[in-house]
Design an enzyme around this catalytic site. Structure first.
Site, PDB file in Angstrom:
ATOM      1  N   ASP A   1      -6.946  -1.392  -4.575  1.00  0.00           N
ATOM      2  CA  ASP A   1      -8.025  -1.033  -3.645  1.00  0.00           C
ATOM      3  C   ASP A   1      -8.950   0.015  -4.260  1.00  0.00           C
ATOM      4  O   ASP A   1     -10.171  -0.051  -4.102  1.00  0.00           O
ATOM      5  CB  ASP A   1      -7.450  -0.484  -2.338  1.00  0.00           C
ATOM      6  CG  ASP A   1      -6.585  -1.484  -1.592  1.00  0.00           C
ATOM      7  OD1 ASP A   1      -6.797  -2.704  -1.755  1.00  0.00           O
ATOM      8  OD2 ASP A   1      -5.696  -1.038  -0.846  1.00  0.00           O
TER       9      ASP A   1
ATOM     10  N   ASP B   1       0.855  -1.181   0.000  1.00  0.00           N
ATOM     11  CA  ASP B   1       0.000   0.000   0.000  1.00  0.00           C
ATOM     12  C   ASP B   1       0.889   1.228   0.000  1.00  0.00           C
ATOM     13  O   ASP B   1       1.996   1.194   0.537  1.00  0.00           O
ATOM     14  CB  ASP B   1      -0.902   0.018   1.245  1.00  0.00           C
ATOM     15  CG  ASP B   1      -1.998  -1.030   1.200  1.00  0.00           C
ATOM     16  OD1 ASP B   1      -2.461  -1.366   0.096  1.00  0.00           O
ATOM     17  OD2 ASP B   1      -2.398  -1.499   2.280  1.00  0.00           O
TER      18      ASP B   1
END
Length: 169
Positions: free
Chosen positions: A135, A116
């Site tokens: 995401d 991330d």
């Protein structure tokens, strides 16, 4: 459907490209501030879901992803709608982007941590979970699917017809 496949491939390629650039160009613990602090690029490795939920159950996420991929594969046999193809392509691409991390990144198969890097309003996810392109694709795809469902757009390309019910007094 071709649109679904192209959308999914573009999502996976963009996600993996950004992850590669970030793992090679960013250092954990040294966020890069952009857009006046609206966005930070902060390299993190997440063993859980959003907000690191389920960190101890990393092996579950690939199984859920495989079920989602199977369901989307089944849906494509009935799919005749371009907007639905885009929505499901985004969900599929996002799911596959993170599945790749779960399968091929450290610490190992079905245990891999997702990369991330996007943090909003603060460098370490103080206000919102740190996320990645996969995401984002998943989120946008799900929101689009909900909107399509709420507006009566069917996966076969038709529109649901509203019927008025008569009430007796």
């Amino acid at each position: 459907m071709t649109v679904l496949g192209i959308t999914a491939v573009l999502a996976v390629v963009l996600d993996q490209l950004v992850k590669e650039l970030c793992t090679n160009g960013l250092t954990e613990g040294e966020p890069v501030r952009i857009l006046g602090g609206l966005v930070y690029l902060s390299l993190l490795r997440n063993s859980g879901a959003a907000f690191s939920l389920g960190s101890g159950y990393t092996w579950v996420f690939p199984l859920v992803t495989l079920a989602v991929v199977g369901w989307i594969g089944w849906m494509t046999t009935r799919l005749r709608s371009v907007p639905w193809a885009v929505a499901l392509g985004l969900v599929l691409g996002g799911a596959l982007g993170n599945l790749g991390d779960r399968l091929f990144r450290a610490p190992g198969v079905f245990q891999g941590h997702v990369v991330d890097m996007i943090s909003l309003f603060g460098p370490y996810g103080e206000y919102f979970a740190v996320f990645n392109i996969a995401d984002s694709c998943l989120s946008v795809g799900v929101v689009l699917a909900v909107l399509l469902e709420l507006t009566g757009r069917q996966r076969d390309g038709s529109r649901a017809v509203k019927t008025r019910e008569k009430t007796s007094a």
